[in-house]
Every structure is written in structure tokens, then in C-alpha cells.
Design an enzyme around this catalytic site. Structure first.
Site, PDB file in Angstrom:
ATOM      1  N   TRP A  34       1.492  -1.313   0.019  1.00 41.24           N
ATOM      2  CA  TRP A  34      -0.165   0.013  -0.069  1.00 41.24           C
ATOM      3  C   TRP A  34       0.674   1.366   0.029  1.00 41.24           C
ATOM      4  O   TRP A  34       1.941   1.388   0.799  1.00 41.24           O
ATOM      5  CB  TRP A  34      -1.250  -0.258   1.619  1.00 41.24           C
ATOM      6  N   ASN A  35       0.389   2.290  -0.582  1.00 40.27           N
ATOM      7  CA  ASN A  35       1.430   3.267  -1.034  1.00 40.27           C
ATOM      8  C   ASN A  35       2.040   4.509   0.736  1.00 40.27           C
ATOM      9  O   ASN A  35       2.902   4.467   0.651  1.00 40.27           O
ATOM     10  CB  ASN A  35       0.249   4.412  -1.926  1.00 40.27           C
ATOM     11  N   TRP A  36       0.691   4.761   0.567  1.00 40.22           N
ATOM     12  CA  TRP A  36       1.490   5.620   2.379  1.00 40.22           C
ATOM     13  C   TRP A  36       1.896   4.577   3.464  1.00 40.22           C
ATOM     14  O   TRP A  36       2.734   5.064   4.080  1.00 40.22           O
ATOM     15  CB  TRP A  36       0.120   6.671   2.534  1.00 40.22           C
ATOM     16  N   ASP A  37       1.250   3.519   3.711  1.00 39.19           N
ATOM     17  CA  ASP A  37       1.737   2.411   4.335  1.00 39.19           C
ATOM     18  C   ASP A  37       2.982   2.244   4.027  1.00 39.19           C
ATOM     19  O   ASP A  37       4.183   2.749   5.115  1.00 39.19           O
ATOM     20  CB  ASP A  37       1.019   1.494   4.549  1.00 39.19           C
ATOM     21  N   GLN A 102      -3.513   7.436  -3.583  1.00 40.34           N
ATOM     22  CA  GLN A 102      -3.342   7.327  -1.795  1.00 40.34           C
ATOM     23  C   GLN A 102      -2.303   8.593  -1.667  1.00 40.34           C
ATOM     24  O   GLN A 102      -1.658   9.599  -2.277  1.00 40.34           O
ATOM     25  CB  GLN A 102      -3.193   7.241  -0.983  1.00 40.34           C
ATOM     26  N   GLY A 164      -7.696   7.426   2.019  1.00 45.99           N
ATOM     27  CA  GLY A 164      -6.733   6.584   3.371  1.00 45.99           C
ATOM     28  C   GLY A 164      -8.218   6.420   4.410  1.00 45.99           C
ATOM     29  O   GLY A 164      -7.034   5.828   5.510  1.00 45.99           O
ATOM     30  N   ASP A 166     -10.862   5.660   4.205  1.00 43.25           N
ATOM     31  CA  ASP A 166     -11.933   4.976   4.048  1.00 43.25           C
ATOM     32  C   ASP A 166     -13.010   5.283   3.788  1.00 43.25           C
ATOM     33  O   ASP A 166     -14.085   5.980   2.946  1.00 43.25           O
ATOM     34  CB  ASP A 166     -11.921   3.768   3.867  1.00 43.25           C
ATOM     35  N   TYR A 352     -13.226   2.210  11.835  1.00 40.12           N
ATOM     36  CA  TYR A 352     -13.029   1.888  11.763  1.00 40.12           C
ATOM     37  C   TYR A 352     -12.309   3.583  11.405  1.00 40.12           C
ATOM     38  O   TYR A 352     -11.657   3.819  12.502  1.00 40.12           O
ATOM     39  CB  TYR A 352     -13.016   1.627   9.813  1.00 40.12           C
ATOM     40  N   TRP A 353     -12.750   4.511  10.767  1.00 36.95           N
ATOM     41  CA  TRP A 353     -11.737   5.969  10.583  1.00 36.95           C
ATOM     42  C   TRP A 353     -13.732   6.526  10.884  1.00 36.95           C
ATOM     43  O   TRP A 353     -12.812   8.187  10.587  1.00 36.95           O
ATOM     44  CB  TRP A 353     -12.276   5.928   9.357  1.00 36.95           C
ATOM     45  N   GLU A 396      -4.024  -1.871  14.419  1.00 37.62           N
ATOM     46  CA  GLU A 396      -3.954  -1.032  13.135  1.00 37.62           C
ATOM     47  C   GLU A 396      -4.814  -0.408  13.713  1.00 37.62           C
ATOM     48  O   GLU A 396      -3.913   0.994  13.212  1.00 37.62           O
ATOM     49  CB  GLU A 396      -4.945  -1.459  12.451  1.00 37.62           C
TER      50      GLU A 396
HETATM   51  C1  2M8 Z   1      -6.832   0.926   4.645  1.00 35.15           C
HETATM   52  O1  2M8 Z   1      -7.282   0.886   3.271  1.00 35.15           O
HETATM   53  C2  2M8 Z   1      -8.077  -0.061   2.434  1.00 35.15           C
HETATM   54  C3  2M8 Z   1      -8.117   0.266   1.389  1.00 35.15           C
HETATM   55  O2  2M8 Z   1      -7.317   1.365   0.326  1.00 35.15           O
HETATM   56  C4  2M8 Z   1      -8.816  -1.440   2.754  1.00 35.15           C
HETATM   57  O3  2M8 Z   1      -9.764  -0.887   4.019  1.00 35.15           O
HETATM   58  O4  2M8 Z   1      -9.230  -2.229   2.282  1.00 35.15           O
HETATM   59  C5  2M8 Z   1      -6.774   2.204   5.411  1.00 35.15           C
HETATM   60  O5  2M8 Z   1      -6.906   2.393   6.504  1.00 35.15           O
HETATM   61  C6  2M8 Z   1      -5.851   2.744   4.434  1.00 35.15           C
HETATM   62  O6  2M8 Z   1      -5.459   3.861   5.022  1.00 35.15           O
HETATM   63  C7  2M8 Z   1      -4.750   1.575   4.798  1.00 35.15           C
HETATM   64  O7  2M8 Z   1      -3.561   2.570   3.810  1.00 35.15           O
HETATM   65  C8  2M8 Z   1      -5.271   0.632   4.092  1.00 35.15           C
HETATM   66  C9  2M8 Z   1      -4.011  -0.785   4.546  1.00 35.15           C
HETATM   67  O8  2M8 Z   1      -2.916  -0.427   5.855  1.00 35.15           O
HETATM   68  O9  2M8 Z   1      -6.342   0.056   5.380  1.00 35.15           O
END
Ligand code: 2M8
Length: 423
Positions: A34-37, A102, A164, A166, A352-353, A396
Site C-alpha cells: 500500500w502506498n502511504w503505508d 493515496q 486513506g 475510507d 474504522y475511520w 491497526e
Molecule cells: C485501509 O484501506 C484499505 C483500502 O485501501 C481497505 O480498507 O481495504 C485504510 O486504513 C488505508 O488508509 C490503509 O492504507 C489501508 C492499508 O493499511 O487500509
């Protein structure tokens, strides 16, 4: 430098999630890059293994598109434990990738890794940074042409996954306009790994996949997507990170850029700072998104409203207002900063978010507070994050009301954040 009590455990998580030069966020739940991770993980590696930090960024760039976009997922190796996989995205890139992006933490990470390399005397650093600098510059050009074609100085997301965050309440109103119909059959895997009550709802997924179907039908062409998008929000978190990453590239351009590139970056930076500044709302003591479809401000409170701290220099009045507002959000919480405040009707402390605390968000907020001279609050946020991780594990995310660890465990960016914030 003191060693943290769980430093070895943090490093072991990064080693365990290594799939050959890139790090998956966690096993099974997120089995790809994953990009920003990866950008946060690279900054974590930079603390003890600069070569591996570069490698993380280099592997991400293997997925970069010819138009400059760095995709949000690079599917280096197949896995059937995640939905949607490469077949749903149908992007036909040489290495399979998703078709959206991202937050561009990449430029921040590159400067960070480069400076760590200079400090440790990593021999190949200059050449590696030079190549990655060009990749970052191309991606910033993509951002401004593909995601700010109207020249607002604000970049937009066309899909909540790009942010990011979601299922953030910030998207509720805009996402409600997106139909729930899909041509793709939805086969969620996430709820087989973690409790469904912590994840986005089925209806969210229907709309997420409707958007994927729509953009795939546009052949992933940015202009056609922009015209067809039923969801288009100028995001202050994204713009704040892009502006900060642009400043970091300006710094690297002193060594690696041409005169034209320096001028280009300075222009980009000015445009983004102007756009960002226009989103400050003194009556709310935070920044707000702009819904480009309705033309309205999105006033729903989320962590995104504080992220421009990483890019802007505040005057004293703004700084004390934003500090007081963050303190209000922390009030009564075991760990903060929550992704939505407990006084908001949308607050759900475990979903989650929509309320939980994310270590990497705290990393950004505390970095921005320090830049703006609020080291005390920065330290308080860092210490409570480190404590939550030591008590509940490398989860997480965390329930702000109890500190309980939630979602996936042995999480890579939480391990990286622990090492960075604990120093
Ligand atoms: C979460 O997002 C992914 C989709 O990209 C998902 O839920 O399937 C988010 O927390 C995102 O910010 C994060 O980069 C990713 C992987 O940790 O998970």
C-alpha cells in the site's frame, strides 16, 4: 538514544511483513504493498536500516504509472485474501496495480530517508535519491494536472479509498449520492479477518465498488474520470500532505533538481499553500473540505481538519485556536487524537475511520504541531500513542475511549510509528 521497551518487537513485525523489499500492512487482511503505508514504513526503517528504507520506496515506484500516478496498491504477488484484487481494477499496468492513489507521503519519506542516509554515510544514497526524486516530481505533476484541473490550489479525491480514511464521516454526504449498484460482484474478504462491526458497512462497499466500476469504464483516463466522477471532494488532508511533500522536494531539489525544476516546485508549493489557507474556518478552529459536486463546505469534524499543520506556518491566533480545539477533542479520551471527536453525532469509537485513533495520523499531527512551535501538545500526543501501543499491541488502530487495540494486529505502520514517536 534510549531503546524503547518494544523496539525489538516493532522491528520483528517489519521483518515478518517483509515480502521481498516491500512490506505488507499486515498478513492476510492487506497482502499487498500500500502506498502511504510504505512511505511511513520507509521512515521507520530509516531509523535502523537505510538500505531497506530505500528499497521500500523503490519497490513502490515499480508500480508508478507512465502519467506519474503512484497507485494506492501494487499487487506484486497474487493473494486471494483481499477484495478487490487486480481483476476488479483491470488497470493493465505491467505490474498489476489499483487505479487510484493515496496520500503522497512519499516525498516526505524520501527527504527523511535521504537525510538518514547522509547521517549514516550510506554509499549509494545520492544516486538512489536522485532516481526517487524524479519519480516523486512526476507524481506531484500528476496530482496538480489530474486532481486540480481547475487550478483551485486544492487536490481532490475521486474515491474515499484515496483519502486513506475510507469510511470517514467526512464523506457521508458526498458518498450518499453514489449509487449502490455495481457491475462487479462484491466478495468482501475483510470481514472474514476482523469483526464486521469494526469495518465499513456493506452499503459503503457497494458505493466504493460502484466508483471503481465507473472509473474502470473510463479506461482509467484522468480527464474522463474527472468528468464522470459522481464523488469529488477537495481534501485538506490530502492537500496538506501534498504541500508538505512539495516543500520536502524543494529541499531535495537544492541538490537534485535543475533550475527549472526548482522554479516549478516553488510555484506548485505557492499554489497549494494559497488553496489550503482558503480552507481555514476560524469559527471551527480547523480546516474544512470542499465538496466539488455540491459546491458546499464539508464541516463534519474529522482529523483531516488538523493535518494542514504539516504544511502551513500559523500565526499566534491560529495556533492557539487549533491547539485548544485539539485539546477539546482529547478531553476525556484515554488516547487521542480521535478520527472523529466524541461530541460528534457520527462518533463510533470502534468503527474504522469514524472515531478510532491511528498512530500515523498522530505522527502527522504531532510533526505539524512541532513545526508550529507547540511541542508540549505534540509530546503529549506522541506519549499517549506509544503508551497505547505498549499496552494493547501493534494494532491497526485504537478505541480512544478505552485504548483498546482494534482491527488487524502486527501492523507495519503502527510498528514504524512506535519507533518514530517513541524517540
Ligand atoms: C485501509 O484501506 C484499505 C483500502 O485501501 C481497505 O480498507 O481495504 C485504510 O486504513 C488505508 O488508509 C490503509 O492504507 C489501508 C492499508 O493499511 O487500509
Amino acid at each position: 538514544m534510549n531503546t524503547l521497551p518494544k523496539e525489538e518487537a516493532a522491528r520483528a513485525i517489519l521483518a515478518r511483513n517483509d515480502r521481498g523489499g516491500y512490506t505488507v500492512p499486515t498478513d492476510r487482511l492487506y497482502p499487498f504493498q500500500w502506498n502511504w503505508d510504505s512511505a511511513f514504513v520507509a521512515m521507520g526503517f530509516a531509523l535502523f536500516d537505510v538500505d531497506r528504507a530505500y528499497r521500500e520506496l523503490e519497490r513502490l515506484i515499480e508500480g508508478q504509472w507512465d502519467d506519474g500516478m503512484i497507485p494506492h496498491i501494487v499487487f506484486h504477488a497474487p493473494s486471494d485474501t483481499y477484495f478487490p484484487g487486480p481483476d476488479v481494477w483491470g488497470t493493465r499496468h505491467r505490474i498489476p496495480t489499483s487505479g487510484i492513489t493515496q496520500p503522497p507521503v512519499f516525498g516526505m519519506a524520501l527527504r527523511h530517508v535521504h537525510e538518514a542516509a547522509l547521517a549514516t554515510g550510506e554509499a549509494a544514497a545520492t544516486e538512489r535519491t536522485r532516481v526517487l526524486f524524479q519519480a516523486a516530481l512526476r507524481s506531484h505533476r500528476w496530482w496538480l494536472t489530474a486532481r486540480d484541473p481547475e487550478g483551485l490550489g486544492l487536490v481532490s479525491i475521486l474515491h474515499p479509498w484515496e483519502s486513506g480514511s475510507d469510511n470517514s464521516p467526512a464523506w457521508d454526504e458526498a458518498l450518499a449520492r453514489v449509487p449502490t449498484t455495481t457491475t462487479t460482484t462484491i466478495r468482501r474478504k475483510d470481514t472474514g479477518h476482523v469483526d464486521a462491526s469494526m469495518r465499513p458497512r456493506d452499503e459503503d462497499y457497494q458505493r466504493f465498488i460502484h466508483l471503481v466500476d465507473t472509473y474502470r469504464d473510463c479506461g482509467w483516463d484522468p480527464k474522463r474520470q474527472w468528468a464522470a466522477a459522481p464523488f469529488k471532494v477537495a481534501d485538506v488532508q490530502m492537500t496538506g500532505i501534498l504541500a508538505r511533500a512539495t516543500a520536502d522536494l524543494m529541499h531535495l531539489a537544492e541538490t537534485f533538481g535543475t533550475d527549472e525544476e526548482k522554479v516549478e516546485l516553488t510555484r506548485m508549493h505557492g499554489r497549494l499553500l494559497d488553496g489550503l489557507s482558503s480552507r481555514w474556518r476560524p469559527e471551527l478552529s480547523r480546516f474544512v473540505n470542499l465538496d466539488l459536486i455540491s459546491g458546499h463546505d464539508v464541516e463534519t469534524p474529522t482529523q483531516a481538519g488538523f493535518i494542514p499543520l504539516v504544511a502551513l506556518t500559523f500565526d499566534d491566533g491560529q495556533r492557539s485556536a487549533i491547539v485548544a480545539e485539539i485539546e477539546r477533542w482529547l478531553d476525556g479520551m484515554v488516547v487521542g487524537v480521535p478520527s472523529a471527536p466524541s461530541f460528534s453525532p457520527s462518533f463510533e469509537p470502534k468503527r474504522y475511520w469514524r472515531g478510532p485513533v491511528w498512530a500515523v495520523i498522530n505522527w502527522l499531527i504531532s510533526d505539524g504541531l512541532r513545526l508550529n512551535g507547540s511541542a508540549d501538545l505534540a509530546r503529549r500526543i506522541e506519549q499517549s500513542t506509544v503508551r497505547a501501543i505498549e499496552t494493547s499491541g501493534f494494532c491497526e488502530y485504537f478505541d480512544p475511549t478505552t485504548g483498546e487495540g482494534l482491527g488487524g494486529d502486527t501492523f507495519s505502520w503502527t510498528a514504524a510509528a512506535y519507533m518514530a514517536l517513541g524517540r
